[in-house]
Design a protein around this motif. Structure first.
Motif, PDB file in Angstrom:
ATOM      1  N   SER A   1       5.971   2.252   6.902  1.00 32.16           N
ATOM      2  CA  SER A   1       6.229   2.003   5.488  1.00 32.16           C
ATOM      3  C   SER A   1       5.962   3.243   4.648  1.00 32.16           C
ATOM      4  N   THR A   2       4.900   3.976   4.972  1.00 30.33           N
ATOM      5  CA  THR A   2       4.598   5.192   4.225  1.00 30.33           C
ATOM      6  C   THR A   2       5.652   6.263   4.485  1.00 30.33           C
ATOM      7  N   GLY A   3       6.160   6.338   5.716  1.00 32.41           N
ATOM      8  CA  GLY A   3       7.231   7.297   6.005  1.00 32.41           C
ATOM      9  C   GLY A   3       8.477   7.016   5.195  1.00 32.41           C
ATOM     10  N   LEU A   4       8.862   5.733   5.086  1.00 30.18           N
ATOM     11  CA  LEU A   4      10.011   5.364   4.267  1.00 30.18           C
ATOM     12  C   LEU A   4       9.783   5.724   2.807  1.00 30.18           C
ATOM     13  N   THR A   5       8.581   5.475   2.316  1.00 33.60           N
ATOM     14  CA  THR A   5       8.261   5.753   0.922  1.00 33.60           C
ATOM     15  C   THR A   5       8.244   7.252   0.645  1.00 33.60           C
ATOM     16  N   ALA A   6       7.693   8.030   1.565  1.00 32.08           N
ATOM     17  CA  ALA A   6       7.641   9.475   1.382  1.00 32.08           C
ATOM     18  C   ALA A   6       9.046  10.072   1.353  1.00 32.08           C
ATOM     19  N   ALA A   7       9.916   9.612   2.249  1.00 25.77           N
ATOM     20  CA  ALA A   7      11.293  10.100   2.248  1.00 25.77           C
ATOM     21  C   ALA A   7      11.992   9.737   0.951  1.00 25.77           C
ATOM     22  N   ALA A   8      11.771   8.525   0.469  1.00 19.06           N
ATOM     23  CA  ALA A   8      12.391   8.096  -0.779  1.00 19.06           C
ATOM     24  C   ALA A   8      11.867   8.900  -1.964  1.00 19.06           C
ATOM     25  N   ALA A   9      10.590   9.272  -1.932  1.00 18.07           N
ATOM     26  CA  ALA A   9      10.042  10.097  -3.012  1.00 18.07           C
ATOM     27  C   ALA A   9      10.747  11.443  -3.076  1.00 18.07           C
ATOM     28  N   ALA A  10      11.048  12.010  -1.916  1.00 18.66           N
ATOM     29  CA  ALA A  10      11.743  13.305  -1.878  1.00 18.66           C
ATOM     30  C   ALA A  10      13.195  13.180  -2.305  1.00 18.66           C
TER      31      ALA A  10
ATOM     32  N   ALA B   1       0.827  -1.207   0.000  1.00 18.83           N
ATOM     33  CA  ALA B   1       0.000   0.000   0.000  1.00 18.83           C
ATOM     34  C   ALA B   1       0.864   1.260   0.000  1.00 18.83           C
ATOM     35  N   ALA B   2       1.974   1.232   0.735  1.00 13.61           N
ATOM     36  CA  ALA B   2       2.877   2.384   0.755  1.00 13.61           C
ATOM     37  C   ALA B   2       3.485   2.634  -0.619  1.00 13.61           C
ATOM     38  N   ALA B   3       3.754   1.565  -1.367  1.00 16.42           N
ATOM     39  CA  ALA B   3       4.268   1.727  -2.727  1.00 16.42           C
ATOM     40  C   ALA B   3       3.237   2.421  -3.608  1.00 16.42           C
ATOM     41  N   VAL B   4       1.966   2.097  -3.408  1.00 16.50           N
ATOM     42  CA  VAL B   4       0.898   2.761  -4.163  1.00 16.50           C
ATOM     43  C   VAL B   4       0.834   4.245  -3.803  1.00 16.50           C
ATOM     44  N   ILE B   5       0.923   4.540  -2.513  1.00 13.08           N
ATOM     45  CA  ILE B   5       0.918   5.935  -2.077  1.00 13.08           C
ATOM     46  C   ILE B   5       2.118   6.673  -2.661  1.00 13.08           C
ATOM     47  N   GLY B   6       3.286   6.026  -2.636  1.00 10.77           N
ATOM     48  CA  GLY B   6       4.483   6.653  -3.180  1.00 10.77           C
ATOM     49  C   GLY B   6       4.348   6.993  -4.647  1.00 10.77           C
ATOM     50  N   ALA B   7       3.738   6.106  -5.428  1.00 12.96           N
ATOM     51  CA  ALA B   7       3.542   6.381  -6.853  1.00 12.96           C
ATOM     52  C   ALA B   7       2.643   7.591  -7.067  1.00 12.96           C
ATOM     53  N   SER B   8       1.693   7.811  -6.161  1.00 13.40           N
ATOM     54  CA  SER B   8       0.781   8.946  -6.307  1.00 13.40           C
ATOM     55  C   SER B   8       1.434  10.272  -5.941  1.00 13.40           C
ATOM     56  N   LEU B   9       2.650  10.235  -5.389  1.00 13.90           N
ATOM     57  CA  LEU B   9       3.332  11.472  -5.008  1.00 13.90           C
ATOM     58  C   LEU B   9       4.062  12.117  -6.192  1.00 13.90           C
ATOM     59  N   TYR B  10       4.079  11.439  -7.334  1.00 14.40           N
ATOM     60  CA  TYR B  10       4.785  11.967  -8.500  1.00 14.40           C
ATOM     61  C   TYR B  10       4.123  13.248  -8.999  1.00 14.40           C
ATOM     62  N   SER B  11       4.927  14.225  -9.334  1.00 16.33           N
ATOM     63  CA  SER B  11       4.440  15.476  -9.885  1.00 16.33           C
ATOM     64  C   SER B  11       5.043  15.691 -11.264  1.00 16.33           C
ATOM     65  N   ALA B  12       4.191  15.944 -12.239  1.00 12.96           N
ATOM     66  CA  ALA B  12       4.662  16.217 -13.587  1.00 12.96           C
ATOM     67  C   ALA B  12       4.963  17.691 -13.788  1.00 12.96           C
ATOM     68  N   SER B  13       4.752  18.503 -12.756  1.00 10.52           N
ATOM     69  CA  SER B  13       4.948  19.960 -12.883  1.00 10.52           C
ATOM     70  C   SER B  13       5.702  20.488 -11.676  1.00 10.52           C
ATOM     71  N   GLU B  14       6.924  20.006 -11.479  1.00  8.46           N
ATOM     72  CA  GLU B  14       7.707  20.423 -10.316  1.00  8.46           C
ATOM     73  C   GLU B  14       7.924  21.928 -10.301  1.00  8.46           C
ATOM     74  N   GLU B  15       8.204  22.505 -11.466  1.00  4.30           N
ATOM     75  CA  GLU B  15       8.438  23.950 -11.540  1.00  4.30           C
ATOM     76  C   GLU B  15       7.197  24.721 -11.121  1.00  4.30           C
TER      77      GLU B  15
END
Length: 216
Positions: free
Chosen positions: A135-144, A70-84
């Motif tokens: 697990s979500t905390g690890l995924t969020a940190a990895a996303a950043a 589930a954390a992997a799914v949450i991590g995938a949803s953190l992607y931004s196509a418009s960082e700028e």
């Protein structure tokens, strides 16, 4: 004149209404919700198939691995196509990132807890909630740090290593580093998972997901 101001008010109201919806769609949140619901259903099915309702010890694979997926799914949803756009937006986007992360984490914890009802002091809902946070905390940190596409990798490596290698671990320290496979009432495991969630979540909320080369 009144018609002009009325149209401006309607436009402003529409922007306020559609802003969160556009944000959710840009992060594929609707798809993430469907996958999270499916994950919870599979966790319930697996718990029943393992007769985990009769022997709480059999819940360990579900308690450790369902929050990881589930954390992997949450991590995938953190992607931004418009960082700028995120960095230059008039309204700070850290609030939306915070709500996004907290809402999906809370929903995931509630859904997965249904699979392990009962025996709350062993491997019941408290253990599932704790592992969802960690697990979500690890995924969020990895996303950043790595980007949303690879955000699942550190959590997968850590939780898998703990699950496979902690069988003979003893002592107080094991309750901290082996938090994914600990019973739900352990203070050390809860503290470790909570710290990971707070630090990882804060890192993502402040920085957002790292830009990924080759993706637009």
């Amino acid at each position: 004149m009144n018609a002009y101001f009325s149209s401006r008010a309607r436009a402003s109201s529409g922007t306020a209404l559609h802003g969160p919806l556009l944000y959710a769609r840009s992060r594929t949140v609707p798809r993430a919700l469907v996958v999270l619901l499916t994950t919870a259903a599979l966790a319930v099915w697996a718990a029943d198939g393992l007769d985990a309702y009769l022997d709480p010890e059999r819940r360990v694979p579900i308690v450790a691995l369902a929050p990881l997926f589930a954390a992997a799914v949450i991590g995938a949803s953190l992607y931004s196509a418009s960082e700028e756009l995120d960095r230059t937006a008039v309204s700070p986007w850290w609030r939306r990132r915070l709500v996004h992360l907290l809402a999906l984490t809370a929903l995931t914890a509630a859904l997965l807890s249904v699979a392990v009802l009962g025996h709350t002091s062993v491997f019941g809902p408290p253990a599932m909630i704790r592992n969802t946070l960690g697990s979500t905390g690890l995924t969020a940190a990895a996303a950043a740090l790595l980007g949303a596409r690879l955000s699942w990798l550190p959590a997968f490596g850590y939780v898998s290593a703990v699950y496979l290698g902690s069988a003979g671990a003893h002592g107080r320290s094991s309750a901290v580093w082996a938090w994914p496979v600990q019973p739900g009432g352990g203070t050390g495991a809860w503290t470790a998972a909570a710290v990971v969630f707070v630090l990882g979540g804060a890192l993502y909320v402040v920085r957002g997901a790292r830009a990924e080369a080759g993706r637009s």
